[in-house]
Scaffold this active site. Structure first.
Site, PDB file in Angstrom:
ATOM      1  N   SER A 129       0.861  -1.189   0.000  1.00 53.16           N
ATOM      2  CA  SER A 129       0.000   0.000   0.000  1.00 53.16           C
ATOM      3  C   SER A 129       0.892   1.232   0.000  1.00 53.16           C
ATOM      4  CB  SER A 129      -0.870   0.008   1.264  1.00 53.16           C
ATOM      5  OG  SER A 129      -1.544   1.256   1.402  1.00 53.16           O
ATOM      6  N   TYR A 142      -1.869  -0.794  10.591  1.00 50.34           N
ATOM      7  CA  TYR A 142      -1.867  -1.011   9.136  1.00 50.34           C
ATOM      8  C   TYR A 142      -0.589  -0.443   8.518  1.00 50.34           C
ATOM      9  CZ  TYR A 142      -3.716  -1.191   4.344  1.00 50.34           C
ATOM     10  OH  TYR A 142      -3.917  -1.450   3.002  1.00 50.34           O
TER      11      TYR A 142
HETATM   12  P1  NAD Z   1     -10.964  -6.026   1.096  1.00 47.45           P
HETATM   13  O1  NAD Z   1     -10.911  -5.849   2.550  1.00 47.45           O
HETATM   14  O2  NAD Z   1     -12.127  -5.504   0.325  1.00 47.45           O
HETATM   15  O3  NAD Z   1     -10.771  -7.530   0.695  1.00 47.45           O
HETATM   16  C1  NAD Z   1      -9.797  -8.312   1.314  1.00 47.45           C
HETATM   17  C2  NAD Z   1     -10.212  -9.751   1.190  1.00 47.45           C
HETATM   18  O4  NAD Z   1      -9.272 -10.509   1.945  1.00 47.45           O
HETATM   19  C3  NAD Z   1     -11.597 -10.006   1.791  1.00 47.45           C
HETATM   20  O5  NAD Z   1     -12.395 -10.730   0.866  1.00 47.45           O
HETATM   21  C4  NAD Z   1     -11.294 -10.801   3.043  1.00 47.45           C
HETATM   22  O6  NAD Z   1     -12.293 -11.763   3.364  1.00 47.45           O
HETATM   23  C5  NAD Z   1      -9.975 -11.464   2.687  1.00 47.45           C
HETATM   24  N1  NAD Z   1      -9.219 -11.818   3.886  1.00 47.45           N
HETATM   25  C6  NAD Z   1      -8.984 -11.034   4.971  1.00 47.45           C
HETATM   26  N2  NAD Z   1      -8.309 -11.718   5.896  1.00 47.45           N
HETATM   27  C7  NAD Z   1      -8.109 -12.964   5.395  1.00 47.45           C
HETATM   28  C8  NAD Z   1      -7.490 -14.130   5.899  1.00 47.45           C
HETATM   29  N3  NAD Z   1      -6.963 -14.159   7.132  1.00 47.45           N
HETATM   30  N4  NAD Z   1      -7.457 -15.232   5.121  1.00 47.45           N
HETATM   31  C9  NAD Z   1      -8.020 -15.231   3.894  1.00 47.45           C
HETATM   32  N5  NAD Z   1      -8.625 -14.148   3.363  1.00 47.45           N
HETATM   33  C10 NAD Z   1      -8.676 -13.034   4.106  1.00 47.45           C
HETATM   34  O7  NAD Z   1      -9.573  -5.411   0.567  1.00 47.45           O
HETATM   35  P2  NAD Z   1      -9.218  -4.558  -0.732  1.00 47.45           P
HETATM   36  O8  NAD Z   1      -9.580  -3.150  -0.430  1.00 47.45           O
HETATM   37  O9  NAD Z   1      -9.645  -5.210  -1.980  1.00 47.45           O
HETATM   38  O10 NAD Z   1      -7.628  -4.655  -0.612  1.00 47.45           O
HETATM   39  C11 NAD Z   1      -6.901  -5.750  -1.119  1.00 47.45           C
HETATM   40  C12 NAD Z   1      -5.436  -5.518  -0.814  1.00 47.45           C
HETATM   41  O11 NAD Z   1      -5.044  -4.249  -1.326  1.00 47.45           O
HETATM   42  C13 NAD Z   1      -5.114  -5.487   0.665  1.00 47.45           C
HETATM   43  O12 NAD Z   1      -3.827  -6.029   0.855  1.00 47.45           O
HETATM   44  C14 NAD Z   1      -5.111  -4.014   0.994  1.00 47.45           C
HETATM   45  O13 NAD Z   1      -4.336  -3.726   2.118  1.00 47.45           O
HETATM   46  C15 NAD Z   1      -4.506  -3.461  -0.276  1.00 47.45           C
HETATM   47  N6  NAD Z   1      -4.825  -2.068  -0.541  1.00 47.45           N
HETATM   48  C16 NAD Z   1      -6.102  -1.653  -0.768  1.00 47.45           C
HETATM   49  C17 NAD Z   1      -6.354  -0.312  -1.052  1.00 47.45           C
HETATM   50  C18 NAD Z   1      -7.746   0.189  -1.346  1.00 47.45           C
HETATM   51  O14 NAD Z   1      -7.887   1.387  -1.629  1.00 47.45           O
HETATM   52  N7  NAD Z   1      -8.772  -0.623  -1.324  1.00 47.45           N
HETATM   53  C19 NAD Z   1      -5.298   0.597  -1.105  1.00 47.45           C
HETATM   54  C20 NAD Z   1      -3.999   0.139  -0.862  1.00 47.45           C
HETATM   55  C21 NAD Z   1      -3.781  -1.199  -0.595  1.00 47.45           C
END
Ligand code: NAD
Length: 249
Positions: A129, A142
């Site tokens: 991120s 985080y």
């Molecule tokens: P989200 O929270 O919508 O989805 C994450 C998924 O991971 C969920 O379906 C959840 O059930 C699954 N998950 C969580 N813990 C788990 C575990 N212990 N075992 C198996 N599955 C598990 O997340 P997102 O927003 O799509 O983000 C995805 C990735 O991108 C993450 O690593 C997040 O930190 C990173 N990220 C997201 C953003 C954003 O703007 N959304 C920005 C920067 C980084």
């Protein structure tokens, strides 16, 4: 016309960025094993597995499923826990531990469990991120977990190079996932909040899950054959600027 064959594993593939990554690989003809706490949606060429990456039992199930399918060519460590908000002064120990377990320790343990199944030329892509590069107030756990994942990516690149594996990460900005859109919608002034999010980026918009998936795909492919240990911001220019949200970038 695919740059590589074999098995792609995507964690956290039930929704958001992970789902977009799994969809892109499936669309381009790859066999995908989609892993999540919740059952991911059905896609052509995709197998779904309910597993918790933060437990040994969950990781063992993933390894068993990977064995059934043969080799693993790309591992995408995408799943994350994003809900332990709190500052350095008040983040709960429980939230801190869960965040570090899911976002940092699980990618380490899952990756090393799968290395024996990954042939030379395979790749690991970690989803970090911008918050692994810079910090946000009130999000200490985080920030620390993603900062750790950024440098774990470099450590993995060095330690796995002798095994013929490349390891890179993406560092997304604010992406229009369900989680981000829900946060905007449930804020006091959704229009203003959306504008604030958009103004964090030089391109003045949110990124899409698909745009992150495209960079992940590139990093996992032979097109990126001389890239290892790199962190690519997929952030519309957010980290190109030292100015804060709402000011000219
Ligand atoms: P989200 O929270 O919508 O989805 C994450 C998924 O991971 C969920 O379906 C959840 O059930 C699954 N998950 C969580 N813990 C788990 C575990 N212990 N075992 C198996 N599955 C598990 O997340 P997102 O927003 O799509 O983000 C995805 C990735 O991108 C993450 O690593 C997040 O930190 C990173 N990220 C997201 C953003 C954003 O703007 N959304 C920005 C920067 C980084």
């Amino acid at each position: 016309d695919t740059p590589f064959a074999g098995q792609v594993i995507v964690t956290g593939a039930a929704r958001g960025i992970g789902r977009a990554i799994a969809e892109l690989y499936a669309e381009r003809g790859h066999q995908v094993l989609s892993v999540d706490l919740n059952l991911p949606p059905t896609l052509k060429g995709q197998r779904r597995l309910k597993a918790d990456i933060s437990t040994a039992a969950g990781r063992n199930r993933i390894v068993r499923a990977a064995h059934e399918l043969g080799q693993v060519t790309v591992l995408v460590n995408n799943a994350a826990y994003q809900n332990a908000h709190g500052s350095v002064l008040n983040v709960s120990e429980r939230g801190w531990a869960r965040t570090l377990n899911v976002n940092l320790t699980a990618p380490l343990l899952l990756t090393r469990a799968l290395v024996p199944l990954m042939p030379h030329g395979s790749a690991v892509v970690n989803v970090a991120s911008v918050q692994g590069l810079l910090a946000e107030q009130n999000n200490a756990a985080y920030n620390a977990s993603k900062g750790g994942l950024v440098n774990l990516t470099r450590a993995m690149a060095l330690d796995l190079a002798p095994h013929g594996l490349r390891v890179n990460a993406v560092a997304p900005g604010a992406i229009s996932t369900e989680a981000v859109l829900e946060a905007i919608a449930s804020s006091e002034n959704p229009d203003q909040t959306r504008q604030d999010y958009e103004d964090l980026h030089a391109l003045r918009r949110l990124g899409t899950p698909r745009e992150v998936a495209q960079t992940v795909y590139f990093l996992g492919s032979a097109e990126a054959s001389f890239l290892t240990g790199t962190i690519i911001p997929v952030d519309g220019g957010m980290t190109a600027s030292f100015m804060m949200a709402g000011r000219p970038v």
